[in-house]
Design a protein around this motif. Sequence first.
Motif, mmCIF file in Angstrom:
data_model
loop_
_atom_site.group_PDB
_atom_site.id
_atom_site.type_symbol
_atom_site.label_atom_id
_atom_site.label_comp_id
_atom_site.label_asym_id
_atom_site.label_seq_id
_atom_site.Cartn_x
_atom_site.Cartn_y
_atom_site.Cartn_z
ATOM 1 N N THR A 152 37.088 36.981 36.291
ATOM 2 C CA THR A 152 38.319 37.288 37.034
ATOM 3 C C THR A 152 38.856 38.668 36.728
ATOM 4 O OG1 THR A 152 39.637 36.253 35.298
ATOM 5 C CG2 THR A 152 38.937 34.847 37.120
ATOM 6 N N GLN A 156 38.844 41.751 42.558
ATOM 7 C CA GLN A 156 39.014 40.523 43.288
ATOM 8 C C GLN A 156 39.380 40.778 44.759
ATOM 9 O OE1 GLN A 156 38.372 37.455 41.889
ATOM 10 N NE2 GLN A 156 37.671 38.728 40.177
ATOM 11 N N ASP A 204 41.766 44.035 40.401
ATOM 12 C CA ASP A 204 40.974 43.007 39.709
ATOM 13 C C ASP A 204 41.833 41.749 39.504
ATOM 14 O OD1 ASP A 204 42.648 43.550 37.579
ATOM 15 O OD2 ASP A 204 41.184 44.814 36.535
ATOM 16 N N GLY A 205 41.241 40.748 38.811
ATOM 17 C CA GLY A 205 41.952 39.481 38.642
ATOM 18 C C GLY A 205 42.537 39.288 37.259
#
Length: 792
Positions: A152, A156, A204-205
């Motif tokens: 994650t 994302q 991003d996650g």
Amino acid sequence: PWGCLLAGVVLWVEHRLQLRYSVQEELPLGAFVGNVARDLGVDPRRLAARGARLTSGSGRQYLELELGRGALLVKERMDREALCELSLTCFLSLELVIEQPIEVHNVEVEVVDINDNAPSFPRQDYRLEISESAVPGARFHIESAHDPDVGTNTVQTYRLSPSQHFALDLKGFQRGSKLLELVLQQPLDREQSALQQLVLTAVDGGSPARSGTAQISIRVLDTNDNSPVFDRSTYTVSLLENAALGTLVVRLNASDPDEGSNGEVLYSFSSYTPQKVRQLFSVDPHSGEVRVNGTLDYEEASSYEIYVQATDRGPVSMVGHCKVLVNIVDANDNAPEVVLTSLYSPVPEDARAETVVALMSVMDQDSGLNKQVSLSIPPDIPFKLNSFKNSYTLVTQGKLDRETASSYNITVTATDSGSPPLSSRKVIQVDISDINDNPPQFEGPAYSVYIPENNPLGVSLCTVKATDPDANENAYVSYSLLNGDIQGLPVTSYVSIKADNGNIYAVNSFDYEKLREFQIVVRAQDAGSPPLSSTVTVYVYVVDQNDHAPQILYPTSTNTTAAMEMIPRSASAGYLVTKVIAIDADSGQNAWLFYYLAQASDPGLFRVELHSGEIRTTRKLGDESFTTFNLTVVVRDNGEPSLSSSVAITIAVVDRVSRIIPDTRRYIKSTRNYSEITVYLIIALSSVSFIFLLTIIVLTVIKIPHGLKVQPHFIEVRGNGSLTKTYCYKACLTAGSGSDTFMFYNTCGPTGTGPPAVVAERHLTGQSGSGWLSCTQSRRIDDGTTSTLILF
């Protein structure tokens, strides 16, 4: 030994355990990972006593064993992305070696990812070139962002900055594609927005999430979809017609929103522009400047329409149009022109005032004030101008006189009202025709002619000349003699005249001793209708020639006997023996007599006075033995050549001389004419002197104005014998002149046989012997001197 060894290995194998731990990356040094002693169930002291240690096949140990506690600690900073760049999972493989006895345990440590990296794009700036002709739905690929984190913590999602033309399609990304796609939503217009700036964000996650951005610069490629456009559809300018070549008329401005060659504009005449306009103007293809290329003329065209096109340089050219309206402003560049429509020439010199001589009109191709014209002629001529609008008449003004001016070159000046004014000139020649208004005029008021006597028949006396200022037949002069008589005979018996040239000829041979002077009247008449005439008096004076020898009156002798004279023996020196008396029928110097002793028996005893003719002794006779003396006396005149006569005289010497009275009857008879002339001379001199004095007194009383001249008068007195001199007494009187003298002049003409002399100023008012003469040429008296008589 082999048995023991094998048993040991088995024991080692049997005691090999797998220890697993996990640790986050980027932990600080000394961070606790796990308790190895507890997990093995061994007292930490034993591990230290048995010499436990960790080994790594990679050569780098990121972890260490703390023997005192039997804990696994971080020895070096660990970066999962560096350790396991291409792997989604990252493990560190270690061996725990415990001696005495040897035990080997596998230790596997998983390095757990943390979100320590933000997504990043391969390039910070993406540059795309998209044609503005691209249709909606067109796709354009962009590289995706990279995030070394995993799970994650990696990228994302993506976000695109707001745009009305583009959108981001993430379907490919969601399917694992490494490429992103921009989708064209609406058509592009480079002229509205040539450059599109977009921001692409990768997220991003992680928690917190990290992101990275990239600049997308979309350059809209131009297509030739716009034609050039002028800033004005019609340009209106004013231009003087005398504008020089190259003068800027207008600077055109056409713009094309396209770029490159699609936006490059070239200017040129359009097909609507006439060829004549193309010759008068030029268009610069690059600057759009319209300039004068020929000679403009307001009178030819007051305005011009120039159609100009602007063309771009695209693959398929597009064109824009405009019109240039050039209004020509009139300049005073045309001088007025005088047009002679009618000319009535010649004009009679007796034409009345306001007689029309010429008709004229005026043209000026300019306009306004430049077209307003005025005419003028010189002021000192007998003509004037009358005007009516643009028509003019040239008429007479005042009296014409062809004899003063036979023609006039009249300069007509036309001047317009321009600034500066222009003018032109036209010369009109007006001839004046003649009428017979002038009689012939002689050169002088009178002619005086001197002709030697004994002239040959037909000899030319003089030429009278009269001129007539008229023309043609009005100026043709013919000459004739007026009727009259001379000494009872017609004038034609003495002279004749040639009608065409005025030559006067002698018909007779004149004798000075019979006719000394006469006058004739000549008439000059022109051939006009009616004819005009004038007259002039010609005074003819006969000039004496030496054609008579002296005549000795006393003493007289014959060819056989000499004249007898007596002288006493007691005569002293200077004794008057006798006097030779002689006369000469001639006059003037031809009558001047000189006495010479030509021969003498005793030349030294007697002498003859040169002028008086007296014979006297030069010495006392004394006791001379001679009783008679023979003398020859010559009397010579002063003519050229001179003539002479002589007398022979015998002089007897006696003791006593009785008073002998000569025979006066013969002497008086021979000198009767001489005495009469002497009486006339005395009377004439007395009369003239009296009249002269009376004239002076009268002029003094009436106070003649200063400068008034009185005609000079002359008195000619002639005589014979010893008083044979001819005199002129001239009385010249002017008011205030102070001159009261008589000047003596010899009126006789030249001697010899040459042509007669003509003196134009001589005036005869009376007849021979008692006339008044006016002379312009003075003569000296016999002895060459001038005598003056002063009157009181």
